[in-house]
Motif scaffolding. Structure first.
Motif, PDB file in Angstrom:
ATOM      1  N   PHE B 184     -67.154 -20.844  67.545  1.00 30.29           N
ATOM      2  CA  PHE B 184     -66.130 -20.943  66.509  1.00 30.29           C
ATOM      3  C   PHE B 184     -66.440 -19.945  65.382  1.00 30.29           C
ATOM      4  O   PHE B 184     -65.592 -19.146  64.962  1.00 30.29           O
ATOM      5  CB  PHE B 184     -66.130 -22.370  65.987  1.00 30.29           C
ATOM      6  CG  PHE B 184     -64.946 -22.749  65.155  1.00 30.29           C
ATOM      7  CD1 PHE B 184     -63.829 -21.942  65.066  1.00 30.29           C
ATOM      8  CD2 PHE B 184     -64.946 -23.950  64.453  1.00 30.29           C
ATOM      9  CE1 PHE B 184     -62.743 -22.310  64.305  1.00 30.29           C
ATOM     10  CE2 PHE B 184     -63.867 -24.317  63.699  1.00 30.29           C
ATOM     11  CZ  PHE B 184     -62.770 -23.492  63.605  1.00 30.29           C
ATOM     12  N   LEU B 185     -67.692 -19.977  64.928  1.00 28.91           N
ATOM     13  CA  LEU B 185     -68.121 -19.093  63.842  1.00 28.91           C
ATOM     14  C   LEU B 185     -67.972 -17.631  64.245  1.00 28.91           C
ATOM     15  O   LEU B 185     -67.440 -16.815  63.483  1.00 28.91           O
ATOM     16  CB  LEU B 185     -69.576 -19.398  63.499  1.00 28.91           C
ATOM     17  CG  LEU B 185     -70.176 -18.601  62.360  1.00 28.91           C
ATOM     18  CD1 LEU B 185     -69.553 -19.014  61.051  1.00 28.91           C
ATOM     19  CD2 LEU B 185     -71.670 -18.789  62.285  1.00 28.91           C
ATOM     20  N   LEU B 188     -64.382 -16.604  64.220  1.00 34.39           N
ATOM     21  CA  LEU B 188     -63.883 -16.420  62.853  1.00 34.39           C
ATOM     22  C   LEU B 188     -64.344 -15.084  62.286  1.00 34.39           C
ATOM     23  O   LEU B 188     -63.577 -14.359  61.648  1.00 34.39           O
ATOM     24  CB  LEU B 188     -64.339 -17.559  61.953  1.00 34.39           C
ATOM     25  CG  LEU B 188     -63.656 -18.907  62.184  1.00 34.39           C
ATOM     26  CD1 LEU B 188     -64.241 -19.960  61.266  1.00 34.39           C
ATOM     27  CD2 LEU B 188     -62.165 -18.798  61.945  1.00 34.39           C
ATOM     28  N   ILE B 189     -65.629 -14.770  62.504  1.00 35.30           N
ATOM     29  CA  ILE B 189     -66.157 -13.518  61.958  1.00 35.30           C
ATOM     30  C   ILE B 189     -65.524 -12.329  62.670  1.00 35.30           C
ATOM     31  O   ILE B 189     -65.166 -11.328  62.057  1.00 35.30           O
ATOM     32  CB  ILE B 189     -67.693 -13.475  62.082  1.00 35.30           C
ATOM     33  CG1 ILE B 189     -68.306 -14.532  61.170  1.00 35.30           C
ATOM     34  CG2 ILE B 189     -68.231 -12.102  61.730  1.00 35.30           C
ATOM     35  CD1 ILE B 189     -69.792 -14.638  61.240  1.00 35.30           C
ATOM     36  N   GLU B 192     -62.009 -11.555  61.415  1.00 32.29           N
ATOM     37  CA  GLU B 192     -61.914 -11.777  59.969  1.00 32.29           C
ATOM     38  C   GLU B 192     -60.808 -10.955  59.305  1.00 32.29           C
ATOM     39  O   GLU B 192     -60.389 -11.266  58.197  1.00 32.29           O
ATOM     40  CB  GLU B 192     -63.255 -11.524  59.281  1.00 32.29           C
ATOM     41  CG  GLU B 192     -63.708 -10.086  59.341  1.00 32.29           C
ATOM     42  CD  GLU B 192     -65.089  -9.921  58.717  1.00 32.29           C
ATOM     43  OE1 GLU B 192     -65.572 -10.875  58.116  1.00 32.29           O
ATOM     44  OE2 GLU B 192     -65.653  -8.844  58.860  1.00 32.29           O
ATOM     45  N   LEU B 196     -56.704 -16.406  59.192  1.00 32.32           N
ATOM     46  CA  LEU B 196     -57.467 -17.282  60.064  1.00 32.32           C
ATOM     47  C   LEU B 196     -57.179 -18.764  59.872  1.00 32.32           C
ATOM     48  O   LEU B 196     -57.758 -19.593  60.563  1.00 32.32           O
ATOM     49  CB  LEU B 196     -58.964 -17.053  59.814  1.00 32.32           C
ATOM     50  CG  LEU B 196     -59.533 -15.735  60.321  1.00 32.32           C
ATOM     51  CD1 LEU B 196     -60.957 -15.576  59.853  1.00 32.32           C
ATOM     52  CD2 LEU B 196     -59.485 -15.717  61.833  1.00 32.32           C
ATOM     53  N   ASP B 197     -56.306 -19.103  58.913  1.00 32.10           N
ATOM     54  CA  ASP B 197     -56.207 -20.537  58.595  1.00 32.10           C
ATOM     55  C   ASP B 197     -55.683 -21.369  59.759  1.00 32.10           C
ATOM     56  O   ASP B 197     -56.164 -22.452  60.021  1.00 32.10           O
ATOM     57  CB  ASP B 197     -55.378 -20.744  57.325  1.00 32.10           C
ATOM     58  CG  ASP B 197     -54.401 -19.640  57.083  1.00 32.10           C
ATOM     59  OD1 ASP B 197     -54.810 -18.649  56.467  1.00 32.10           O
ATOM     60  OD2 ASP B 197     -53.254 -19.753  57.545  1.00 32.10           O
ATOM     61  N   SER B 200     -58.481 -21.658  62.352  1.00 34.39           N
ATOM     62  CA  SER B 200     -59.551 -22.581  61.983  1.00 34.39           C
ATOM     63  C   SER B 200     -59.071 -24.023  62.065  1.00 34.39           C
ATOM     64  O   SER B 200     -59.816 -24.937  62.409  1.00 34.39           O
ATOM     65  CB  SER B 200     -60.081 -22.260  60.586  1.00 34.39           C
ATOM     66  OG  SER B 200     -59.038 -22.141  59.674  1.00 34.39           O
ATOM     67  N   THR B 204     -60.744 -26.707  64.633  1.00 32.43           N
ATOM     68  CA  THR B 204     -61.289 -27.975  64.156  1.00 32.43           C
ATOM     69  C   THR B 204     -60.686 -29.144  64.923  1.00 32.43           C
ATOM     70  O   THR B 204     -61.390 -30.097  65.263  1.00 32.43           O
ATOM     71  CB  THR B 204     -60.981 -28.152  62.670  1.00 32.43           C
ATOM     72  OG1 THR B 204     -61.202 -26.929  62.016  1.00 32.43           O
ATOM     73  CG2 THR B 204     -61.844 -29.206  62.056  1.00 32.43           C
ATOM     74  N   LEU B 226     -63.912 -25.243  49.366  1.00 30.81           N
ATOM     75  CA  LEU B 226     -63.467 -24.473  50.510  1.00 30.81           C
ATOM     76  C   LEU B 226     -62.500 -23.372  50.121  1.00 30.81           C
ATOM     77  O   LEU B 226     -62.025 -22.654  50.965  1.00 30.81           O
ATOM     78  CB  LEU B 226     -62.818 -25.392  51.537  1.00 30.81           C
ATOM     79  CG  LEU B 226     -63.605 -26.639  51.921  1.00 30.81           C
ATOM     80  CD1 LEU B 226     -62.873 -27.418  52.984  1.00 30.81           C
ATOM     81  CD2 LEU B 226     -64.983 -26.337  52.421  1.00 30.81           C
ATOM     82  N   GLY B 227     -62.162 -23.302  48.843  1.00 33.61           N
ATOM     83  CA  GLY B 227     -61.301 -22.220  48.383  1.00 33.61           C
ATOM     84  C   GLY B 227     -59.921 -22.287  49.017  1.00 33.61           C
ATOM     85  O   GLY B 227     -59.347 -23.345  49.201  1.00 33.61           O
ATOM     86  N   TYR B 228     -59.456 -21.110  49.395  1.00 37.33           N
ATOM     87  CA  TYR B 228     -58.108 -20.995  49.944  1.00 37.33           C
ATOM     88  C   TYR B 228     -57.964 -21.781  51.246  1.00 37.33           C
ATOM     89  O   TYR B 228     -57.018 -22.538  51.421  1.00 37.33           O
ATOM     90  CB  TYR B 228     -57.804 -19.519  50.183  1.00 37.33           C
ATOM     91  CG  TYR B 228     -56.485 -19.276  50.844  1.00 37.33           C
ATOM     92  CD1 TYR B 228     -55.302 -19.581  50.176  1.00 37.33           C
ATOM     93  CD2 TYR B 228     -56.410 -18.775  52.129  1.00 37.33           C
ATOM     94  CE1 TYR B 228     -54.084 -19.369  50.786  1.00 37.33           C
ATOM     95  CE2 TYR B 228     -55.202 -18.561  52.734  1.00 37.33           C
ATOM     96  CZ  TYR B 228     -54.038 -18.860  52.057  1.00 37.33           C
ATOM     97  OH  TYR B 228     -52.848 -18.657  52.660  1.00 37.33           O
ATOM     98  N   THR B 229     -58.949 -21.611  52.136  1.00 36.13           N
ATOM     99  CA  THR B 229     -58.912 -22.357  53.390  1.00 36.13           C
ATOM    100  C   THR B 229     -58.856 -23.850  53.101  1.00 36.13           C
ATOM    101  O   THR B 229     -58.142 -24.601  53.755  1.00 36.13           O
ATOM    102  CB  THR B 229     -60.191 -22.078  54.212  1.00 36.13           C
ATOM    103  OG1 THR B 229     -60.557 -20.739  53.996  1.00 36.13           O
ATOM    104  CG2 THR B 229     -59.959 -22.329  55.664  1.00 36.13           C
ATOM    105  N   ALA B 231     -57.626 -25.304  50.572  1.00 37.62           N
ATOM    106  CA  ALA B 231     -56.311 -25.720  50.102  1.00 37.62           C
ATOM    107  C   ALA B 231     -55.401 -26.003  51.293  1.00 37.62           C
ATOM    108  O   ALA B 231     -54.671 -26.995  51.313  1.00 37.62           O
ATOM    109  CB  ALA B 231     -55.717 -24.630  49.224  1.00 37.62           C
ATOM    110  N   PHE B 233     -56.402 -26.778  54.320  1.00 28.93           N
ATOM    111  CA  PHE B 233     -56.906 -27.965  54.997  1.00 28.93           C
ATOM    112  C   PHE B 233     -56.503 -29.226  54.262  1.00 28.93           C
ATOM    113  O   PHE B 233     -56.118 -30.208  54.867  1.00 28.93           O
ATOM    114  CB  PHE B 233     -58.432 -27.889  55.121  1.00 28.93           C
ATOM    115  CG  PHE B 233     -58.868 -27.266  56.394  1.00 28.93           C
ATOM    116  CD1 PHE B 233     -58.566 -25.949  56.663  1.00 28.93           C
ATOM    117  CD2 PHE B 233     -59.548 -27.991  57.343  1.00 28.93           C
ATOM    118  CE1 PHE B 233     -58.935 -25.364  57.844  1.00 28.93           C
ATOM    119  CE2 PHE B 233     -59.920 -27.415  58.533  1.00 28.93           C
ATOM    120  CZ  PHE B 233     -59.626 -26.102  58.786  1.00 28.93           C
TER     121      PHE B 233
END
Lengths: 411, 270
Positions: B184-185, B188-189, B192, B196-197, B200, B204, B226-229, B231, B233
């Motif tokens: 998963f990681l 995402l990388i 990038e 990606l929202d 992700s 999940t 979690l910042g923007y992501t 929000a 989520f």
């Protein structure tokens, strides 16, 4: 020096000539503030009795003491500015000022001080305001023990609680500001002292510094503000014993430092903020004896930060202690207490025998790809963090605390 | 009608038998004791309910699946002879296996709920705000038990060889608890540069362990981190719609393996 002597002399002359008191009340000879000010001679006292006075654009153009008894209400009826001070040595005391007009072209304030010296504004309560106390090109004043309670909803149509603009040597003490845009805002104001204030639940910043040097702020509490406290483009600021609390949100921080040089940040408490301190282009700052507790990131270093010293701080239960976005490190971390430290202390001297690396690999990854934060507290992340700790590859390898304390530091 | 009732009662009987068999077994007590100790120690050391809930989350999302998997496989292989004996009787196959599965899963869930619940109740859970977080923790813990025991039964049913069965079971746990996150990681990388929202969110939802972790983390108001992501989520999981979708997802994770148990057991040659 000459101006002060002159001031003393005039003061003395004024008192010896017998300064008068003019009473203002509903049934007195004088029923409005404006008339009282016109009648008054310099250095007189205008005493406003309890009552409601519907007035705006009251200009105080001579040295006066304006005192309210039992908080008389000065109601501006949303028509514009309420009290404007344009003379030196004016004292405004004990008024309850409400309903300041809102304008998109002019910054109407409840009390504005313009190009004056030696003003005192104290025990004033301001409500339903646009701007609260606006000090403009005025110096040597005191703003003491005021209460400012706004009802700001949107940033674009609200004003600041206490604003200083090109004003030097002003003391702001024991004020309480809430629900405005910026609680306290300093722009181009040097040598000011901001002490024992509470600034809470403001829309944007609890305290906002711009281009203001040599200021001190201490023993203040900044709580639950939209974005926390922002200190920008300023030099030689001292921040002592303040509390930054609960600035929690996707774009919030306890304190934002941008282009700050040679500051001292000592004895502060950062608690439950998304980011404790956000650092950007800030150099030669000493961080000492601060508590960072339960923050998302205790300190986030963005870039161009050199020669900062983090000494004897407590980092307690933060999700990330330090976050870096580069491999270069020129900052010093020494003798801090880290609650995440897992080393040992064989010789029992209170200093861990293994250096502590405060930057985790995961915080590096999150900096690069913010979406990866959803893997926070996953077992996989713990494993890669551990392997990075054992042999650093991605994080700055000289970034470590060589003398991590094994007990929480007290001072 | 009568036959159906008969089948149901036999399933319940087998469930009851497996349940009490496990309740009497040493391992249930060990499991129960472990959680009891964990709860007591956490509360004793932390003195703070919401902190203890976070630490518990770390333990639950790793250990509950592991123990569910191991226990499920172990129980199946251990009671194989008894199962063969039951199969000789005029009983419906699916009720035998479902009974056993539910017996194991429920006794494990009970150990978890009681083991953690008792110390927390004594500590004053009902007077605390953490009760919802804690309930969510127990609910997801129970779901994880149900899911991983079912998966373990599937593996055991498909593998006659015990060693192979255990191997696969461990591998399954390893994959969902650790390797999945690694992949998963990396994804995402690797991507990038793209938004990606959505990815992700889907990533999940697909893994029950990640789903449980995210559900609990968002409840603990860590979402601002979690910042923007975060929000996005929060927008999804924070609403009742998102919560319903996540629970539906967890239920699907239980139902699918259980269906496979029924399907597989009907055809299996003993």
């Amino acid at each position: 020096m000459r101006s002060i002597r002159l001031f003393l002399v005039t003061m003395f002359m004024a008192t010896s000539l017998g300064a008068q008191t003019i009473n203002v009340c509903g049934t007195c000879n004088v029923t409005s503030l404006r008339d009282a000010i016109t009648l008054a001679k310099p250095f007189d006292t205008v005493r406003v009795k309890k009552g409601i006075y519907k007035e705006h654009d009251v200009v105080i153009d001579k040295p006066l003491t304006l005192v309210g008894e039992n908080y008389p209400v000065i109601d501006g009826e949303l028509k514009g500015e309420i009290i404007t001070v344009v003379s030196d040595s004016v004292t405004v005391d004990g008024l309850f000022v409400i309903n300041v007009g809102t304008s998109y072209t002019e910054d109407y304030a409840a009390i504005r001080v313009k190009k004056s010296k030696h003003f005192v504004i104290q025990n004033v309560v301001l409500e339903k305001l646009f701007f609260g106390i606006y000090i403009e090109k005025s110096s040597y004043g005191k703003i003491y023990h005021n209460k400012i309670i706004g009802d700001a909803v949107e940033e674009y149509n609200s004003g600041n609680g206490i604003q200083l603009w090109y004003s030097h040597y002003v003391d702001i003490e024991h004020n309480f500001v809430e629900h405005v845009r910026d609680g306290i805002y300093l722009e181009f104001s040097d040598n000011c002292v901001i002490k024992n204030n509470v600034s809470a639940e403001n829309l944007r910043y609890g305290l906002h510094f711009m281009f203001s040097n040599d200021d001190i702020y201490q023993d203040n509490t900044f709580e639950d503000n939209g974005a926390g406290v922002a200190v920008m483009f300023s030099k030689k600021i001292k921040m002592l014993n303040n509390t930054f609390k609960k600035n929690w949100g996707t774009a919030s921080y306890g304190m934002l430092l941008k282009e700050i040089n040679d500051a001292e940040i000592i004895g502060n408490t950062f608690e439950e903020n998304t980011i404790g301190i956000n650092l950007e282009g800030s150099n030669r700052i000493t961080y000492k004896n601060n508590n960072f507790t339960n923050n998302g990131w205790a300190i986030k270093v963005r870039g161009a930060c050199y020669a900062n010293r983090f000494i004897e701080n407590n980092f307690l239960y933060n999700s990330f202690d330090i976050s870096y976005n580069s491999k270069v490190n020129d900052n010093i971390f020494d003798r801090n207490y880290w609650s995440n430290y897992t080393g040992y202390d064989l010789d029992k001297d209170g200093i861990g025998d293994v250096p502590y690396r405060p930057v985790k690999l995961f915080s590096y990854i999150v900096n690069r790809t913010p979406e990866t934060i959803i893997l926070l507290r996953s077992l996989f992340i713990d494993i890669i963090d551990f392997s990075e700790k054992v042999s650093p590859v991605f994080t700055p390898d000289n970034l470590m605390d060589n003398n991590p304390q094994t007990k929480r530091i007290t001072w | 009608m009568l036959l159906r009732l008969y089948y149901q009662t036999t399933m319940l009987k087998i469930l009851k038998y497996s349940f009490f068999d496990l309740m009497r077994s040493r391992w249930s007590y060990v499991y129960f004791g472990f959680y009891l100790l964990l709860g007591v120690v956490l509360l004793f050391l932390n003195n703070d309910l919401s902190k203890a809930v976070i630490t518990l989350m770390n333990v639950i999302i790793v250990l509950v699946p592991l123990i569910g998997t191991i226990f499920g496989v172990m129980y199946y292989y251990n009671s194989k002879e008894f199962t063969e004996l039951l199969l000789a009787q005029p009983l419906k196959r699916s009720s035998i296996f479902l009974g056993q599965y539910l017996g194991v899963a429920l006794s494990l869930s009970m150990s978890l709920i009681l083991g953690l619940g008792i110390p927390f109740v004594f500590y004053g859970l009902f007077k605390s705000n953490a009760i919802w977080d804690f309930s969510l923790l127990l609910i997801t813990g129970t779901f994880l038990t149900l899911i991983f025991t079912a998966l373990a039964f599937n593996i055991a049913l498909s593998n006659e060889n015990k060693i192979k069965g255990f191997g696969y079971a461990i591998l399954l746990w390893l994959f969902l608890a650790i390797i999945y996150d690694g992949i998963f990681l990396m994804t995402l990388i690797f991507f990038e540069d793209y938004p990606l929202d959505k990815l992700s969110l889907v990533g999940t939802m697909l893994n029950p362990i990640d789903l449980s972790r995210t559900l609990i983390l968002l409840k603990l108001d860590i979402s601002a981190l979690l910042g923007y992501t975060g929000a996005i989520f929060k927008q999804f999981f924070g609403t009742s719609f998102g919560l319903v979708v996540s629970f539906v997802m967890l239920v699907i994770w239980v139902v699918l393996p259980v269906l496979r148990i029924m399907f597989k057991s009907r055809r299996k040659d003993f």
